[in-house]
Enzyme design. Structure first.
Site, PDB file in Angstrom:
ATOM      1  N   GLY A  43     -11.147  -7.155  17.372  1.00 48.26           N
ATOM      2  CA  GLY A  43     -10.613  -6.670  16.364  1.00 48.26           C
ATOM      3  C   GLY A  43      -9.190  -7.047  16.433  1.00 48.26           C
ATOM      4  O   GLY A  43      -8.526  -7.677  17.249  1.00 48.26           O
ATOM      5  N   LYS A  77      -5.696  -3.652  11.010  1.00 47.84           N
ATOM      6  CA  LYS A  77      -4.562  -4.546  11.567  1.00 47.84           C
ATOM      7  C   LYS A  77      -4.739  -5.966  11.081  1.00 47.84           C
ATOM      8  O   LYS A  77      -3.722  -6.583  10.975  1.00 47.84           O
ATOM      9  CB  LYS A  77      -4.710  -4.590  13.027  1.00 47.84           C
ATOM     10  CG  LYS A  77      -4.154  -3.225  13.680  1.00 47.84           C
ATOM     11  CD  LYS A  77      -4.400  -3.149  15.269  1.00 47.84           C
ATOM     12  CE  LYS A  77      -3.910  -1.882  15.725  1.00 47.84           C
ATOM     13  NZ  LYS A  77      -3.663  -1.947  17.285  1.00 47.84           N
TER      14      LYS A  77
END
Length: 376
Positions: free
Chosen positions: A167, A97
């Site tokens: 994350g 991502k």
């Protein structure tokens, strides 16, 4: 055959040559496609079943594919996807991502500020534009009835929240949470301090209420916050291939405590029973230590504290199970997964395709939500 618009079979063969998984022959019967990029989405992602149910319900000649991508192959996969005129777009999951950002042609402002993308749409001119629907999907499922009763009824303004992980998905959730809980504080705990501090700095530039903390402070903070959110991969099913090529498993672990799993022994098929047996023998002391600490923290968390796990495979992680055992309200990532998928499907990846097919926006959104909820 036109070299400008090759058959779907040829395009998928080019794509498949860069993947760690293969496609079934029947996917070549469709005219358009979308997919999900990650390390091993074919093992755990719900997106293929959700999107394909929506395509079928709407009578669209399209399919959604899991794209298992090893890190060195990511630029090649994006290059092949950009060149495909049959591509509608794709979702992005762990661990790409953030790393996919420089490979895109454009990133919307909010996704750029977050520093992570989970949705990419291919424009008619071939440009790949990145968006982030994780944060809005999380908030929708936290405070409104997407598929089940929301975990938090009403406003969360003023609530202190502990978010574990730094994350891509956790970054998006951090931005949306910080905005909604102000003047409450957002505590960010991560395995590596530098990553947690980086997210905290970015959030503070916008909202000023984030505090980076170490994993060793999770126990203390769990006794002081109204909501604990796991945005890490601890507890997630499937194999995880790390940046150094080691393969580990995180499903037996709780997000409430540190995890240092042994790698799957080199030379063995990571998916084999023998590899799992030997990995478990090596990791068992660490798993037991993690679970003991998690149970202690869950037992001492205030009764009003709720727990949310972005992970949805398995449907109940060790983290959620320990909080449920100790009398706390819990929710997994199902609602978030559906809410962000509906947003990505209707407003990003398939928006032009749906308009060209004659669908009315409100009606198609309702139908897509119903279908995705039904098959989840």
């Amino acid at each position: 055959m036109s070299t400008r618009n090759p058959s779907i079979g040829l395009e998928l063969a080019r794509l498949e040559s860069h993947l760690a998984n293969t496609f079934s022959p029947d996917v070549r019967a469709y005219q358009r496609f979308a997919g999900i990029i990650g390390d091993r989405p074919s093992q755990y992602a719900k997106s293929p079943s959700l999107w394909n149910a929506a395509f079928t319900a709407l009578g669209l000649n399209a399919m959604f594919l899991p794209l298992d991508v090893d890190q060195p192959k990511l630029p090649d996969v994006v290059r092949v996807l950009r060149a495909s005129e049959r591509l509608l777009g794709f979702s992005v999951t762990v661990p790409y991502k953030v790393s996919i950002l420089p490979l895109l042609d454009e990133v919307e402002e909010k996704a750029s500020r977050i520093g992570a993308v989970n949705t990419v749409a291919r424009m008619a001119d071939g440009r790949l534009v990145g968006y982030n629907t994780d944060g809005s999907g999380f908030l929708a499922s936290l405070t409104a009835p997407v598929v089940d009763r929301p975990l938090c009824d009403g406003s969360i303004a003023g609530m202190d929240v502990l978010l574990i992980g730094a994350g891509g998905a956790a970054r998006a959730v951090a931005f949306f949470l910080a905005d909604q809980i102000a003047p409450g504080r957002l505590f960010l705990a991560n395995r590596t301090d530098a990553a947690g501090q980086d997210v905290a700095r970015a959030v503070n530039a916008a909202y000023g209420n984030a505090i980076a903390v170490g994993e060793e402070q999770i126990g203390e903070l769990a006794g002081r916050v109204g909501l604990i959110v796991n945005g890490s991969t601890k507890g997630q099913a499937g194999l995880r291939r790390l940046a150094d090529e080691r393969v580990v498993m995180l499903e037996p672990y709780s997000a409430l405590a540190p995890a240092t799993p042994a790698p799957v022994p080199a030379g063995l098929d990571p998916a084999s029973d023998e590899a799992r047996r030997r990995w478990f023998e090596a990791s068992r002391p660490d798993i037991e230590q993690n679970n003991r600490r998690s149970l202690e923290i869950a037992a001492h968390a205030p009764a009003a504290t709720a727990a949310y796990d972005l992970v949805y495979a398995p449907t109940e992680t060790v983290f959620l199970r320990h909080l449920r055992y100790s009398g706390h309200r819990t929710a997994n990532g199902k609602g978030m997964n559906i809410a962000q998928a509906v947003d990505a499907f209707c407003d990003r990846v398939c928006a032009e395709y749906l308009r060209d097919s004659g669908f009315e926006a409100t009606a198609v959104r309702r139908r897509v939500t119903e279908e995705m909820s039904r098959v989840w």
